[in-house]
Design a protein around this motif. Structure first.
Motif, mmCIF file in Angstrom:
data_model
loop_
_atom_site.group_PDB
_atom_site.id
_atom_site.type_symbol
_atom_site.label_atom_id
_atom_site.label_comp_id
_atom_site.label_asym_id
_atom_site.label_seq_id
_atom_site.Cartn_x
_atom_site.Cartn_y
_atom_site.Cartn_z
ATOM 1 N N ALA A 216 0.845 -1.189 0.000
ATOM 2 C CA ALA A 216 0.000 0.000 0.000
ATOM 3 C C ALA A 216 0.885 1.245 0.000
ATOM 4 C CB ALA A 216 -0.908 -0.007 1.219
ATOM 5 N N PRO A 217 0.459 2.354 -0.614
ATOM 6 C CA PRO A 217 1.298 3.557 -0.676
ATOM 7 C C PRO A 217 1.547 4.191 0.683
ATOM 8 C CG PRO A 217 -0.905 3.993 -1.521
ATOM 9 C CD PRO A 217 -0.804 2.513 -1.341
ATOM 10 N N THR A 218 0.618 4.038 1.609
ATOM 11 C CA THR A 218 0.792 4.560 2.963
ATOM 12 C C THR A 218 0.241 3.548 3.958
ATOM 13 O OG1 THR A 218 -1.341 5.705 2.888
ATOM 14 C CG2 THR A 218 0.612 6.968 2.243
ATOM 15 N N ALA A 219 0.730 3.634 5.188
ATOM 16 C CA ALA A 219 0.232 2.746 6.232
ATOM 17 C C ALA A 219 -1.196 3.138 6.602
ATOM 18 C CB ALA A 219 1.135 2.836 7.452
ATOM 19 N N GLN A 220 -2.067 2.150 6.692
ATOM 20 C CA GLN A 220 -3.482 2.391 6.974
ATOM 21 C C GLN A 220 -3.897 1.938 8.370
ATOM 22 O OE1 GLN A 220 -5.484 3.988 4.651
ATOM 23 N NE2 GLN A 220 -3.566 4.212 3.506
ATOM 24 N N GLY A 221 -2.971 1.292 9.103
ATOM 25 C CA GLY A 221 -3.303 0.784 10.427
ATOM 26 C C GLY A 221 -3.119 1.827 11.513
ATOM 27 N N GLU A 222 -2.962 1.367 12.753
ATOM 28 C CA GLU A 222 -2.867 2.263 13.905
ATOM 29 C C GLU A 222 -1.580 2.003 14.670
ATOM 30 O OE1 GLU A 222 -5.545 3.646 17.789
ATOM 31 O OE2 GLU A 222 -6.110 1.874 16.627
ATOM 32 N N LEU A 223 -0.898 3.079 15.038
ATOM 33 C CA LEU A 223 0.294 2.992 15.869
ATOM 34 C C LEU A 223 -0.120 3.217 17.318
ATOM 35 C CD1 LEU A 223 3.417 2.675 15.802
ATOM 36 C CD2 LEU A 223 3.538 5.180 15.813
ATOM 37 N N LEU A 224 0.007 2.189 18.137
ATOM 38 C CA LEU A 224 -0.416 2.228 19.529
ATOM 39 C C LEU A 224 0.776 2.431 20.455
ATOM 40 C CD1 LEU A 224 -2.796 -0.892 19.551
ATOM 41 C CD2 LEU A 224 -3.408 1.495 19.088
ATOM 42 N N ARG A 225 0.545 3.112 21.561
ATOM 43 C CA ARG A 225 1.507 3.185 22.654
ATOM 44 C C ARG A 225 1.098 2.160 23.705
ATOM 45 N NH1 ARG A 225 3.693 8.766 23.419
ATOM 46 N NH2 ARG A 225 3.613 8.332 25.635
#
Length: 346
Positions: A216-225
């Motif tokens: 995919a051209p960009t990340a579509q998921g979520e970055l969690l802390r």
């Protein structure tokens, strides 16, 4: 790596700073109340690990310790397992840019691995069978010698079983190569992401996984802390930051079966030093979407007692004598986190 500070620190402290300065950066991540990790449906046969510099040394330690549950390792500018032998002086003299008479003895290190595997200190050698091993090193790297990275691959060849590949000919400095993010590729400076016209993360994951997805051209998921302190082994200090990061593709969050990749930053490339540059921009996340991989980004912290002012991973023994075995405190922490996610390492 800027080492001008060596002129004004005492010699032994300077040695620690040189070692710790394998990767340097700036920025700061403030402490917030972070949640524990969620669990996922993970395929344990698709767990891999990679790292840059001190993260590369740590990656091979994690792989050797848990190779019966980790399917592959990629190392950028790192050396062979056990190189430092628990000694800062050995790490400095033999494991960065050694003189000819100080080169690591890879045959002896391979025998040490066999002995530790037989004793149960690390995974049995059978765990290496079929594992993917990928070593990278840039021709412009002035921090770690090419021969050290070559040794990181050679020890696996001597042990047998693994599928070993190398990429040593690219004109990159001591940095994590990206297509277009970071500083010039010839530069080794914060945040140690280099615009090299080469997708290092994509190459790593292509070597470690056999599928060939369209990215995919960009990340579509979520970055969690998440709260890293939740996973301390018996509450023992693992010399890590309070907060770690986890990238979760939408498919994995929705319950699809996914793999796990552990991406280890270099010294002072942690969030306290470079903010979220590595965890967002190294390039792993968009490939994680395409390959259905959760990406774990553990975070170290700097300390002066023990001496680790640049927040390196422990590859020379500052966290204890068993640092590179299954009983090492950072290794136990890693196992606890992987188990919480759904991919036990033992």
């Amino acid at each position: 790596m800027n080492v001008l500070w060596k002129r004004w620190v005492p010699s032994r402290l300077a040695a620690g700073w040189v070692l710790a300065g394998l990767i340097a950066g700036t920025g700061c991540a403030s402490r917030q109340a972070d949640a524990p990790l969620p669990s996922f449906t993970l395929d344990g046969s698709r767990t891999t690990v990679s790292g840059l510099s001190s993260g590369a040394y740590m990656a091979t330690q994690v792989h050797m310790a848990f190779s019966d549950h980790i399917a592959g390792v990629a190392m950028i500018a790192g050396g062979p397992y056990g190189c430092a032998q628990g000694s800062l002086e050995t790490a400095l003299s033999s494991c960065l840019k050694p003189a000819q008479d100080k080169l690591p003895d890879v045959d002896a290190l391979a025998e040490m691995v066999k002995s530790r595997a037989a004793s149960g200190a690390i995974a049995p050698l059978s765990g290496l069978a079929g594992d993917k091993v990928f070593a990278m090193h840039g021709t412009l790297d002035q921090t770690v010698a090419a021969t050290i990275s070559e040794d990181s691959a050679e020890i696996y060849r001597k042990l047998g079983g693994a599928i070993v590949e190398e990429d040593m000919a690219r004109e990159t400095a001591h940095t994590f190569p990206t297509e277009s993010t970071g500083l010039e590729c010839t530069t080794s400076a914060e945040p140690y992401l280099g615009k090299c016209g080469f997708d290092g993360a994509g190459e790593i994951l292509a070597r470690l996984y056999s599928d060939s997805p369209t990215v995919a051209p960009t990340a579509q998921g979520e970055l969690l802390r998440f709260d890293q302190n939740t996973y301390l082994p018996q509450g023992k200090d693992a010399l890590l930051a309070d907060t770690g990061y986890l990238y979760v593709p939408k498919a994995c969050a929705a319950g699809e079966t996914c793999g796990l990749h552990i991406a280890l930053h270099g010294c002072q490339q942690n969030a306290a030093a470079v903010g979220e540059a590595f965890v967002r921009d190294a390039g792993y996340n968009r490939w994680a979407d395409a390959r259905h991989l959760i990406v774990l980004y553990p975070q170290t912290r700097a300390s002066y007692a023990p001496l680790n002012p640049k927040a390196c991973w422990d590859w020379w023994g500052f966290s204890g004598t068993n640092y590179d075995t299954r009983q090492g405190v950072q290794m136990r922490w890693m196992a606890n986190v992987a188990a919480a996610l759904g991919a036990p390492l033992e």
